[in-house]
Design a protein around this motif. Structure first.
Motif, short mmCIF file in Angstrom:
data_model
loop_
_atom_site.label_atom_id
_atom_site.label_comp_id
_atom_site.label_asym_id
_atom_site.label_seq_id
_atom_site.Cartn_x
_atom_site.Cartn_y
_atom_site.Cartn_z
N ASP A 29 0.75 -7.25 -6.01
CA ASP A 29 2.10 -7.66 -5.65
C ASP A 29 3.07 -6.55 -6.05
O ASP A 29 2.89 -5.93 -7.11
CB ASP A 29 2.45 -8.97 -6.37
N LYS A 30 4.07 -6.31 -5.24
CA LYS A 30 5.03 -5.24 -5.53
C LYS A 30 5.76 -5.47 -6.85
O LYS A 30 6.18 -4.53 -7.50
CB LYS A 30 6.02 -5.08 -4.37
N ASN A 31 5.88 -6.71 -7.28
CA ASN A 31 6.56 -7.00 -8.54
C ASN A 31 5.78 -6.52 -9.76
O ASN A 31 6.32 -6.49 -10.86
CB ASN A 31 6.90 -8.48 -8.64
N GLN A 32 4.53 -6.15 -9.57
CA GLN A 32 3.73 -5.57 -10.64
C GLN A 32 4.02 -4.07 -10.78
O GLN A 32 3.50 -3.44 -11.69
CB GLN A 32 2.24 -5.79 -10.38
N LEU A 33 4.84 -3.54 -9.88
CA LEU A 33 5.16 -2.11 -9.85
C LEU A 33 6.67 -1.92 -9.68
O LEU A 33 7.13 -1.14 -8.85
CB LEU A 33 4.41 -1.43 -8.70
N LEU A 77 2.53 6.51 -7.13
CA LEU A 77 1.65 7.61 -7.56
C LEU A 77 2.29 8.97 -7.33
O LEU A 77 2.18 9.87 -8.18
CB LEU A 77 0.30 7.51 -6.84
N ILE A 78 2.98 9.13 -6.21
CA ILE A 78 3.63 10.42 -5.92
C ILE A 78 4.81 10.64 -6.86
O ILE A 78 4.97 11.73 -7.41
CB ILE A 78 4.10 10.48 -4.45
N ALA A 79 5.64 9.61 -7.05
CA ALA A 79 6.84 9.76 -7.90
C ALA A 79 6.46 9.92 -9.37
O ALA A 79 7.12 10.64 -10.11
CB ALA A 79 7.76 8.56 -7.73
N GLU A 106 0.83 -1.21 0.00
CA GLU A 106 0.00 0.00 0.00
C GLU A 106 0.87 1.26 0.00
O GLU A 106 0.58 2.22 -0.72
CB GLU A 106 -0.97 -0.01 1.18
N ALA A 107 1.93 1.26 0.79
CA ALA A 107 2.84 2.41 0.80
C ALA A 107 3.57 2.52 -0.53
O ALA A 107 3.79 3.63 -1.04
CB ALA A 107 3.84 2.29 1.96
N TRP A 108 3.96 1.39 -1.10
CA TRP A 108 4.66 1.39 -2.39
C TRP A 108 3.75 1.98 -3.48
O TRP A 108 4.19 2.80 -4.30
CB TRP A 108 5.09 -0.03 -2.76
N LYS A 109 2.48 1.59 -3.47
CA LYS A 109 1.53 2.14 -4.44
C LYS A 109 1.46 3.67 -4.30
O LYS A 109 1.46 4.39 -5.30
CB LYS A 109 0.13 1.55 -4.22
N GLN A 110 1.39 4.14 -3.07
CA GLN A 110 1.35 5.58 -2.83
C GLN A 110 2.62 6.23 -3.35
O GLN A 110 2.58 7.28 -3.97
CB GLN A 110 1.15 5.87 -1.34
N GLY A 111 3.76 5.60 -3.11
CA GLY A 111 5.03 6.12 -3.61
C GLY A 111 5.08 6.18 -5.13
O GLY A 111 5.57 7.16 -5.70
#
Length: 127
Positions: free
Chosen positions: A52-56, A33-35, A26-31
């Motif tokens: 999954d984080k590997n999708q991002l 979007l911000i970046a 969830e934090a990675w998704k937010q990151g």
């Protein structure tokens, strides 16, 4: 160590790997979007739909080619994000934009970016 401290430490929600992974994502998704989504290889239908984080995963070539054009705060944030994916290249990015340590990094992040990095630090399950 007292039994109470021992029990409380093991009962902490971040000791549960599944909770840490979910919160990290969830934090990675937010990151992301911000970046900016352009700095990531997104293989899910959208950032929000990633499971999954590997999708991002960060896109090294795009980041390396464009980080020099970002503001100092944006560059610091993007380099810090990349560090969770690859610590060696992330450190190189951080040093390349003149943020050799976490204190220098913290001084340039606005509250939203700092909150994302803090949550990633608290929940990092490894990549």
């Amino acid at each position: 160590m007292s039994d109470i401290v021992h029990i409380e430490r093991h009962a902490h929600p971040l000791n549960d790997y599944r909770i840490r992974e979910r919160r990290f994502l969830e934090a990675w998704k937010q990151g992301v979007l911000i970046a900016g989504e352009s700095y990531f290889n997104i293989t899910a239908p959208s950032v929000a739909e990633a499971t999954d984080k590997n999708q991002l995963r960060p896109d090294w070539n795009h980041i390396d080619a464009h980080i020099g054009y970002l503001s100092r705060g944006e560059a610091a944030f993007l380099a810090a994000l990349y560090s969770f994916f690859n610590s060696v290249d992330g450190q190189r990015l951080l040093e390349g934009v003149d943020f050799p340590n976490i204190c220098d990094l913290a001084s340039k992040l606005d509250p939203d970016r700092a909150e994302v990095i803090a949550e990633l630090l608290m929940t990092y399950p490894g990549w």
